[in-house]
Design an enzyme around this catalytic site. Structure first.
Site, PDB file in Angstrom:
ATOM      1  N   ARG A  43       0.842  -1.197   0.000  1.00 20.40           N
ATOM      2  CA  ARG A  43       0.000   0.000   0.000  1.00 20.40           C
ATOM      3  C   ARG A  43       0.876   1.244   0.000  1.00 20.40           C
ATOM      4  O   ARG A  43       1.768   1.396   0.837  1.00 20.40           O
ATOM      5  CB  ARG A  43      -0.927   0.007   1.226  1.00 20.40           C
ATOM      6  CG  ARG A  43      -1.831   1.238   1.293  1.00 20.40           C
ATOM      7  CD  ARG A  43      -2.733   1.172   2.490  1.00 20.40           C
ATOM      8  NE  ARG A  43      -3.832   0.247   2.312  1.00 20.40           N
ATOM      9  CZ  ARG A  43      -4.952   0.545   1.680  1.00 20.40           C
ATOM     10  NH1 ARG A  43      -5.119   1.727   1.138  1.00 20.40           N
ATOM     11  NH2 ARG A  43      -5.906  -0.347   1.569  1.00 20.40           N
ATOM     12  N   GLU A  82      -1.117  -2.754   8.703  1.00 22.87           N
ATOM     13  CA  GLU A  82      -0.535  -1.422   8.910  1.00 22.87           C
ATOM     14  C   GLU A  82      -1.589  -0.359   9.190  1.00 22.87           C
ATOM     15  O   GLU A  82      -1.351   0.555   9.983  1.00 22.87           O
ATOM     16  CB  GLU A  82       0.311  -1.005   7.701  1.00 22.87           C
ATOM     17  CG  GLU A  82       1.000   0.336   7.929  1.00 22.87           C
ATOM     18  CD  GLU A  82       2.209   0.555   7.049  1.00 22.87           C
ATOM     19  OE1 GLU A  82       2.688   1.693   7.006  1.00 22.87           O
ATOM     20  OE2 GLU A  82       2.683  -0.400   6.408  1.00 22.87           O
TER      21      GLU A  82
END
Length: 244
Positions: A43, A82
């Site tokens: 990401r 995350e």
């Protein structure tokens, strides 16, 4: 570190059962400062509003799913989760529930990519980069990637094609200025310059996907085409007749 009870509900959602890696059922509370970022994180963009919404949810209801980490010489390294880790940091939590896994760099990369592609709303470029890493770093074929995520091979191939867009257009797609439908239509342009120009037109004139497709497939100017053909014929005649 404080051990918790077995994980229970939500385990399959936490880690897709695709890599052949044994899953630990023990949850451990670990201090957030001991957890290092995942160097394999696919990401690239984290939406600030979504992170704040997740932070508010954690403050009200707590964290429903633990993150996944592995032990390192410096403490722990994040494998998956995350967004949850960042939201807990925003919520000023000192510790976070974790599942500790002993995995290699290769397994950590694979889990990070698959966890994000399976569970997160990645933008199309992040998704394409994730697929490409599985192909480049694990030697997968597009058919294997398609099978891994229960998607059509054509869908995977079309997503990968987005990586052939100019970098500026990719950034517009990542930021949400362009939709994936617009980006695929822009791929119908012949040159990079045309792609950039059409991308700007989509944003400026708020073109629909169908309008974008029409613009990308416009026939070249007939006069220009005729002139090009005539010049080619003239060049051939000069060679044939040995004229200057």
């Amino acid at each position: 570190m404080k051990p918790f009870n077995v994980l229970g509900k939500g385990l399959e959602a936490l880690i897709p059962q695709k890599p052949d890696i044994e899953i630990s059922l023990e949850i451990t509370e670990i201090h957030i400062n001991e957890i290092q970022p995942n160097p394999f994180q696919p990401r690239l963009f984290f939406d600030a509003e979504e992170l704040n919404q997740l932070k508010d949810s954690i403050e009200r209801h707590g964290l429903n799913q633990p993150i996944v980490v592995r032990e390192t010489a410096k403490g722990y390294e994040l494998i998956a989760g995350e967004r949850r880790l960042r939201a807990c940091t925003l919520a000023d939590r000192e510790t976070i529930p974790c599942v500790i896994k002993n995995v290699s760099d290769e397994e950590s990369l694979q889990l990070a990519i698959i966890e994000n592609l399976d569970r997160s709303n990645l933008n199309p470029i992040e998704t394409a980069l994730g697929y490409q890493r599985l192909i480049d770093e694990f030697g997968m074929e597009t058919t294997e990637v398609a099978s891994l995520f229960s998607r059509n091979r054509t869908t995977i191939a079309n997503t990968l094609r987005l990586l052939s867009l100019p970098e500026e257009v990719q950034q517009m797609l990542m930021s949400g200025e362009l939709t994936e439908g617009h980006a695929r239509a822009i791929l119908g342009c012949d040159t990079e310059a045309e792609m950039l120009s059409l991308s700007d037109a989509v944003v400026k004139d708020k073109l629909s996907v169908r309008e974008t497709e029409t613009q990308a497939k416009k026939e070249p100017d007939s006069n220009h085409t005729n002139n090009t053909v005539l010049k080619a014929i003239a060049k051939d005649l000069k060679k044939l007749l040995k004229l200057k």
